[in-house]
Motif scaffolding. Structure first.
Motif, PDB file in Angstrom:
ATOM      1  N   ASN A 114       0.813  -1.212   0.000  1.00 15.52           N
ATOM      2  CA  ASN A 114       0.000   0.000   0.000  1.00 15.52           C
ATOM      3  C   ASN A 114       0.848   1.264   0.000  1.00 15.52           C
ATOM      4  O   ASN A 114       0.412   2.313  -0.490  1.00 15.52           O
ATOM      5  N   GLU A 115       2.049   1.154   0.555  1.00 16.94           N
ATOM      6  CA  GLU A 115       2.918   2.324   0.644  1.00 16.94           C
ATOM      7  C   GLU A 115       3.743   2.561  -0.613  1.00 16.94           C
ATOM      8  O   GLU A 115       4.408   3.592  -0.729  1.00 16.94           O
ATOM      9  N   GLN A 116       3.709   1.610  -1.522  1.00 20.39           N
ATOM     10  CA  GLN A 116       4.474   1.802  -2.745  1.00 20.39           C
ATOM     11  C   GLN A 116       3.957   3.031  -3.485  1.00 20.39           C
ATOM     12  O   GLN A 116       2.755   3.143  -3.764  1.00 20.39           O
ATOM     13  N   PRO A 117       4.844   3.957  -3.801  1.00 22.94           N
ATOM     14  CA  PRO A 117       4.392   5.172  -4.486  1.00 22.94           C
ATOM     15  C   PRO A 117       3.907   4.875  -5.895  1.00 22.94           C
ATOM     16  O   PRO A 117       4.391   3.953  -6.549  1.00 22.94           O
ATOM     17  N   GLN A 118       2.918   5.636  -6.316  1.00 26.86           N
ATOM     18  CA  GLN A 118       2.426   5.496  -7.673  1.00 26.86           C
ATOM     19  C   GLN A 118       3.493   5.962  -8.652  1.00 26.86           C
ATOM     20  O   GLN A 118       4.309   6.829  -8.354  1.00 26.86           O
ATOM     21  N   GLY A 119       3.498   5.363  -9.831  1.00 27.01           N
ATOM     22  CA  GLY A 119       4.469   5.753 -10.839  1.00 27.01           C
ATOM     23  C   GLY A 119       4.324   7.219 -11.218  1.00 27.01           C
ATOM     24  O   GLY A 119       3.223   7.761 -11.277  1.00 27.01           O
ATOM     25  N   ASN A 120       5.448   7.858 -11.452  1.00 19.62           N
ATOM     26  CA  ASN A 120       5.482   9.268 -11.841  1.00 19.62           C
ATOM     27  C   ASN A 120       5.592   9.348 -13.362  1.00 19.62           C
ATOM     28  O   ASN A 120       6.642   9.054 -13.936  1.00 19.62           O
ATOM     29  N   ALA A 121       4.501   9.756 -14.015  1.00 19.97           N
ATOM     30  CA  ALA A 121       4.485   9.794 -15.474  1.00 19.97           C
ATOM     31  C   ALA A 121       5.505  10.789 -16.020  1.00 19.97           C
ATOM     32  O   ALA A 121       6.121  10.552 -17.068  1.00 19.97           O
ATOM     33  N   ALA A 122       5.703  11.894 -15.311  1.00 23.95           N
ATOM     34  CA  ALA A 122       6.668  12.888 -15.775  1.00 23.95           C
ATOM     35  C   ALA A 122       8.081  12.322 -15.785  1.00 23.95           C
ATOM     36  O   ALA A 122       8.847  12.506 -16.748  1.00 23.95           O
ATOM     37  N   ALA A 123       8.439  11.611 -14.709  1.00 26.19           N
ATOM     38  CA  ALA A 123       9.760  10.980 -14.670  1.00 26.19           C
ATOM     39  C   ALA A 123       9.841   9.848 -15.685  1.00 26.19           C
ATOM     40  O   ALA A 123      10.891   9.619 -16.306  1.00 26.19           O
ATOM     41  N   GLY A 124       8.726   9.166 -15.881  1.00 24.47           N
ATOM     42  CA  GLY A 124       8.709   8.064 -16.837  1.00 24.47           C
ATOM     43  C   GLY A 124       8.888   8.521 -18.277  1.00 24.47           C
ATOM     44  O   GLY A 124       9.420   7.779 -19.102  1.00 24.47           O
ATOM     45  N   LYS A 125       8.490   9.739 -18.573  1.00 22.40           N
ATOM     46  CA  LYS A 125       8.640  10.255 -19.935  1.00 22.40           C
ATOM     47  C   LYS A 125      10.110  10.313 -20.342  1.00 22.40           C
ATOM     48  O   LYS A 125      10.475   9.962 -21.469  1.00 22.40           O
TER      49      LYS A 125
ATOM     50  N   TYR B   8       3.906   6.397 -17.436  1.00 23.88           N
ATOM     51  CA  TYR B   8       3.932   7.263 -18.626  1.00 23.88           C
ATOM     52  C   TYR B   8       3.260   6.583 -19.812  1.00 23.88           C
ATOM     53  O   TYR B   8       2.489   7.216 -20.553  1.00 23.88           O
ATOM     54  N   ILE B   9       3.514   5.293 -19.986  1.00 22.74           N
ATOM     55  CA  ILE B   9       2.878   4.564 -21.095  1.00 22.74           C
ATOM     56  C   ILE B   9       1.356   4.614 -20.948  1.00 22.74           C
ATOM     57  O   ILE B   9       0.618   4.676 -21.942  1.00 22.74           O
ATOM     58  N   GLY B  10       0.896   4.632 -19.702  1.00 16.05           N
ATOM     59  CA  GLY B  10      -0.547   4.714 -19.470  1.00 16.05           C
ATOM     60  C   GLY B  10      -1.162   6.015 -19.931  1.00 16.05           C
ATOM     61  O   GLY B  10      -2.389   6.091 -20.086  1.00 16.05           O
ATOM     62  N   THR B  11      -0.358   7.048 -20.167  1.00 12.05           N
ATOM     63  CA  THR B  11      -0.883   8.333 -20.642  1.00 12.05           C
ATOM     64  C   THR B  11      -0.901   8.432 -22.166  1.00 12.05           C
ATOM     65  O   THR B  11      -1.431   9.397 -22.719  1.00 12.05           O
TER      66      THR B  11
ATOM     67  N   VAL C 110      16.776   0.934 -13.388  1.00 19.51           N
ATOM     68  CA  VAL C 110      17.611   0.477 -12.279  1.00 19.51           C
ATOM     69  C   VAL C 110      16.838  -0.146 -11.127  1.00 19.51           C
ATOM     70  O   VAL C 110      17.381  -0.957 -10.383  1.00 19.51           O
ATOM     71  N   ASP C 111      15.570   0.241 -10.939  1.00 20.16           N
ATOM     72  CA  ASP C 111      14.829  -0.289  -9.797  1.00 20.16           C
ATOM     73  C   ASP C 111      13.338  -0.305 -10.108  1.00 20.16           C
ATOM     74  O   ASP C 111      12.893   0.087 -11.196  1.00 20.16           O
ATOM     75  N   ASP C 112      12.553  -0.771  -9.115  1.00 18.68           N
ATOM     76  CA  ASP C 112      11.108  -0.873  -9.304  1.00 18.68           C
ATOM     77  C   ASP C 112      10.467   0.494  -9.496  1.00 18.68           C
ATOM     78  O   ASP C 112       9.440   0.610 -10.180  1.00 18.68           O
ATOM     79  N   ARG C 113      11.045   1.522  -8.879  1.00 14.75           N
ATOM     80  CA  ARG C 113      10.495   2.872  -9.039  1.00 14.75           C
ATOM     81  C   ARG C 113      10.598   3.309 -10.494  1.00 14.75           C
ATOM     82  O   ARG C 113       9.650   3.873 -11.062  1.00 14.75           O
ATOM     83  N   ALA C 114      11.730   3.046 -11.139  1.00 14.49           N
ATOM     84  CA  ALA C 114      11.901   3.404 -12.543  1.00 14.49           C
ATOM     85  C   ALA C 114      10.929   2.627 -13.423  1.00 14.49           C
ATOM     86  O   ALA C 114      10.347   3.179 -14.369  1.00 14.49           O
ATOM     87  N   ILE C 115      10.735   1.360 -13.108  1.00 14.13           N
ATOM     88  CA  ILE C 115       9.791   0.545 -13.879  1.00 14.13           C
ATOM     89  C   ILE C 115       8.378   1.103 -13.735  1.00 14.13           C
ATOM     90  O   ILE C 115       7.637   1.224 -14.723  1.00 14.13           O
ATOM     91  N   ALA C 116       7.995   1.456 -12.510  1.00 16.70           N
ATOM     92  CA  ALA C 116       6.654   2.011 -12.280  1.00 16.70           C
ATOM     93  C   ALA C 116       6.482   3.341 -13.011  1.00 16.70           C
ATOM     94  O   ALA C 116       5.400   3.627 -13.547  1.00 16.70           O
ATOM     95  N   ASP C 117       7.529   4.166 -13.045  1.00 16.57           N
ATOM     96  CA  ASP C 117       7.443   5.460 -13.737  1.00 16.57           C
ATOM     97  C   ASP C 117       7.224   5.273 -15.234  1.00 16.57           C
ATOM     98  O   ASP C 117       6.393   5.958 -15.840  1.00 16.57           O
ATOM     99  N   VAL C 118       7.966   4.359 -15.835  1.00 14.94           N
ATOM    100  CA  VAL C 118       7.808   4.109 -17.274  1.00 14.94           C
ATOM    101  C   VAL C 118       6.400   3.593 -17.565  1.00 14.94           C
ATOM    102  O   VAL C 118       5.742   4.033 -18.521  1.00 14.94           O
ATOM    103  N   ALA C 119       5.927   2.652 -16.744  1.00 17.62           N
ATOM    104  CA  ALA C 119       4.582   2.110 -16.955  1.00 17.62           C
ATOM    105  C   ALA C 119       3.531   3.190 -16.803  1.00 17.62           C
ATOM    106  O   ALA C 119       2.531   3.216 -17.547  1.00 17.62           O
TER     107      ALA C 119
END
Length: 450
Positions: A262-273, A349-352, A338-347
């Motif tokens: 539950n504490e995992q931060p949501q992906g950041n689309a801006a960073a994922g771009k 951004y793809i969602g947008t 490099v990590d799960d945060r980067a993977i979440a960010d890319v995902a």
């Protein structure tokens, strides 16, 4: 006379095969040696009856064979014979059933120090929940079940915050320590069965059944659903891994808790771009895909699916098979995240990105494809829109040429064979029904028609 000899040889051969055959029960990996004893008793009783009846039939064929000028005598009743048949049969049945009552008493008597593990079954997946450091499982309810909370955890119950949630068909247990299984089903009747551990118990919707075992031998054991639970029943498989206590504890500490998820931060689309720039070279600026680069469409896929596939590429569960030419290209690209945060960010951004349907490239028989797709629909949905609860990605509106490639890879063992690709291995079993490219074309033609 020939039939009589055949019956004698059949009885003799069956007995010899039983004692001389190299195939017998797998080595005991649990505390249920008494179960094997009851089976052995059943073999003895039924074996004696089988040999006796076979020899009696052989004797009767010889003793009462056809003779000219002789007539058979008719004896409708024989109270003495019926009495002894009743006594012998009752003793045989009692000899088989009585030990079972003793064994069942052990099965339902769970040791006080048993570790609790909740097993959750759903067509056609296994999942598990383990108590955290407080040793207590939190409460659950069906009203809490959603895409982000598939276990139905009660957010208000603090006992559940440290519960370990395993959305995987593989469960690890410590060697030499009793384990109590709390069994529940989210849909239909299932059955938890591990032959080597002598464990078999139904999971009944609306109830919590239980069983227990004490693993006494380290190793990996297949978990099967042994209750016909739908069209994908044969693919509902899992694994029980028995480890030394130290190795088990190290594994347990790596697993996420309900609070951590539950504490995992949501992906950041801006960073994922920014991170997506490397992906765009093949998959397109808008994630529309590029067949010339063998890069499938990404836009329209759920973030959960994209994240899972990127992790599989990173750990080597995808893109390492010698015949997976295009997967080998993707594997080093996934390693740049490099990590799960980067993977979440890319995902994220793809969602947008705009979800535009690609051009279809496959033609086939839609009617035949509709009949074949019934199996796929159980997980991917009737419209092919995917279902996170069954770990099934979206198919409708995605690149058919890429799906064709992946279906061949699953069918031919190129994908889904890696131990860590647990959901891919399930798909490999299903893809085995596609005997040729025509069958694949028919299914894709139907998906394209949705």
């Amino acid at each position: 006379m020939g039939i009589a000899i055949a019956l004698v040889l059949l009885a003799l051969g069956s007995v010899l095969f039983h004692f001389l055959s190299p195939w017998y029960f797998t080595p005991i990996a649990s505390n249920w040696g008494t179960i094997d004893t009851t089976i052995a008793i059943t073999f003895v009783v039924t074996g004696i009856v089988f040999v006796a009846i076979s020899l009696f039939m052989a004797w009767a064929l010889v003793r009462y064979r056809h003779r000219a000028h002789e007539r058979a005598s008719y004896q409708p009743e024989n109270k003495r014979l019926e009495f002894w048949l009743l006594v012998v049969t009752s003793l045989g049945v009692a000899a088989m059933l009585a030990p079972g009552l003793v064994v069942w008493a052990d099965v339902v008597r769970v040791p006080q120090d048993a570790r609790e593990v909740e097993v959750v079954a759903q067509q056609w997946n296994w999942a598990y929940r383990l108590p955290g450091k407080d040793g207590k499982l939190g409460t659950v309810h069906s009203r809490f079940v959603n895409e982000k909370n598939p276990f139905g955890m009660n957010p208000a119950d603090r006992n559940g915050h440290d519960d370990v949630l395993l959305a995987s068909p593989e469960l690890h247990v410590p060697l030499g320590q009793p384990v109590k299984l709390l069994l529940r089903s989210k849909d239909v009747l299932h059955n938890f069965a591990v032959a080597q551990l002598r464990v078999k118990m139904d999971l009944v919707p609306g109830q919590v059944t239980y069983s227990w075992f004490t693993p006494t031998r380290a190793g990996s054991y297949d978990l099967l659903c042994e209750e016909l639970c739908g069209i994908g029943h044969y693919a509902m498989r899992g694994r029980i891994v028995v480890q030394e206590p130290a190795a088990y504890q190290a594994w347990l500490e790596r697993q996420p808790t309900f609070a951590q998820l539950n504490e995992q931060p949501q992906g950041n689309a801006a960073a994922g771009k920014t991170l997506y720039a490397a992906c765009a070279a093949c998959h397109g600026q808008n994630g529309e895909g590029n067949r010339a680069m063998n890069a499938p469409k990404l836009a329209g896929h759920g973030a959960w699916y994209l994240e899972r596939q990127l992790r599989l590429f990173k750990v080597g569960a995808r893109g390492t098979h010698e015949k997976d030419t295009f997967g080998k290209v993707m594997a080093p690209m996934a390693a740049t995240l490099v990590d799960d945060r980067a993977i979440a960010d890319v995902a994220a951004y793809i969602g947008t990105l705009p979800d535009k349907p690609p051009a279809t490239t496959f033609k086939g028989d839609v009617d035949r494809g509709r009949a074949r797709y019934v199996t796929c629909a159980a997980c991917h949905g009737a419209e092919g829109r995917g279902n996170p609860a069954t770990n099934a990605p979206r198919l409708q509106g995605m690149d058919d040429w890429y799906m064709a490639t992946q279906l061949r890879n699953f069918r031919d063992g190129v994908r889904g064979a890696h131990r860590q690709d647990v959901h891919g291995s399930q798909m490999a079993l299903v893809a085995g029904m596609l005997a040729d490219d025509a069958a694949i074309g028919d299914i894709l033609a139907y998906i394209n028609s949705r």
